[in-house]
Design a protein around this motif. Structure first.
Motif, PDB file in Angstrom:
ATOM      1  N   ALA A  81       0.849  -1.198   0.000  1.00  0.00           N
ATOM      2  CA  ALA A  81       0.000   0.000   0.000  1.00  0.00           C
ATOM      3  C   ALA A  81       0.880   1.241   0.000  1.00  0.00           C
ATOM      4  CB  ALA A  81      -0.924  -0.004   1.215  1.00  0.00           C
ATOM      5  N   LYS A  82       0.353   2.306  -0.544  1.00  0.00           N
ATOM      6  CA  LYS A  82       1.037   3.610  -0.524  1.00  0.00           C
ATOM      7  C   LYS A  82       0.257   4.499   0.440  1.00  0.00           C
ATOM      8  CE  LYS A  82       3.877   2.439  -3.806  1.00  0.00           C
ATOM      9  NZ  LYS A  82       4.892   1.550  -3.350  1.00  0.00           N
ATOM     10  N   GLY A  83       0.710   4.538   1.682  1.00  0.00           N
ATOM     11  CA  GLY A  83      -0.035   5.281   2.705  1.00  0.00           C
ATOM     12  C   GLY A  83      -1.382   4.620   2.928  1.00  0.00           C
ATOM     13  N   GLU A  84      -2.444   5.401   2.768  1.00  0.00           N
ATOM     14  CA  GLU A  84      -3.809   4.887   2.947  1.00  0.00           C
ATOM     15  C   GLU A  84      -4.357   4.244   1.668  1.00  0.00           C
ATOM     16  OE1 GLU A  84      -5.645   4.955   5.893  1.00  0.00           O
ATOM     17  OE2 GLU A  84      -3.705   5.563   6.732  1.00  0.00           O
ATOM     18  N   LYS A  85      -3.647   4.404   0.554  1.00  0.00           N
ATOM     19  CA  LYS A  85      -4.122   3.881  -0.731  1.00  0.00           C
ATOM     20  C   LYS A  85      -3.651   2.435  -0.910  1.00  0.00           C
ATOM     21  CE  LYS A  85      -4.291   4.890  -5.673  1.00  0.00           C
ATOM     22  NZ  LYS A  85      -5.540   4.214  -5.826  1.00  0.00           N
TER      23      LYS A  85
END
Length: 160
Positions: A81-85
């Motif tokens: 994941a990229k942060g919350e994404k």
């Protein structure tokens, strides 16, 4: 016996840790590094729950000594994941309910990501073959395979 100093990269970040010469990469990830996404299912490389990539190659972290990480790039489920994404695979696993108890999920996701990095247009047979080293006792694999196939299709459409 003195502990070994290991300098490596985990999920794109430089990391240093101390480990016992006999310690597995799985134990180092879950212990010293606090990355508990990789699971211990069998401790013998048979289930895939502890799957990670080492320099882009899919491996079972329970079969690798932590000291062998020296100078290499490790990727774990925490790096998807990229942060919350969420990574598209993670999102599709949720949409398809391609998980139940969760023990195999991180290994399935890491293995699926490694497959799509090598083959952006896998057949169903290729997906099933690639994931054959990841055991799931809950889902029956169909939802997992559908999630991987749909993710591959959507990722191909997003490419210029």
């Amino acid at each position: 016996m003195p502990k070994l100093h290991v300098t490596t990269s985990v999920n794109g970040e430089p990391v240093e840790f101390l480990c016992e010469p006999y310690e597995t990469m799985l134990d180092a990830l879950r212990g010293q590094l606090g990355l508990t996404g990789s699971k211990e299912g069998c401790a013998s490389g048979d289930c895939g729950a502890c799957s990670i990539t080492l320099d882009g190659r899919l491996i079972c972290s329970c079969l690798m000594l932590a000291a062998e990480a020296e100078g290499h790039e490790i990727r774990t489920i925490e790096g998807m994941a990229k942060g919350e994404k969420l990574h598209p695979l993670q999102q599709k696993f949720l949409e398809h309910a391609a998980l139940q108890c969760g023990i195999c999920t991180s290994g399935m996701l890491v293995a699926s990501e490694a497959l799509l990095a090598r083959n952006s247009n896998p057949t169903e047979e290729e997906v099933r073959f690639w994931l054959a080293g990841n055991l799931c006792r809950c889902t029956g694999y169909d939802k997992i395979v559908r999630a991987v196939m749909e993710t591959a299709a959507e990722m191909r459409e997003m490419r210029p």
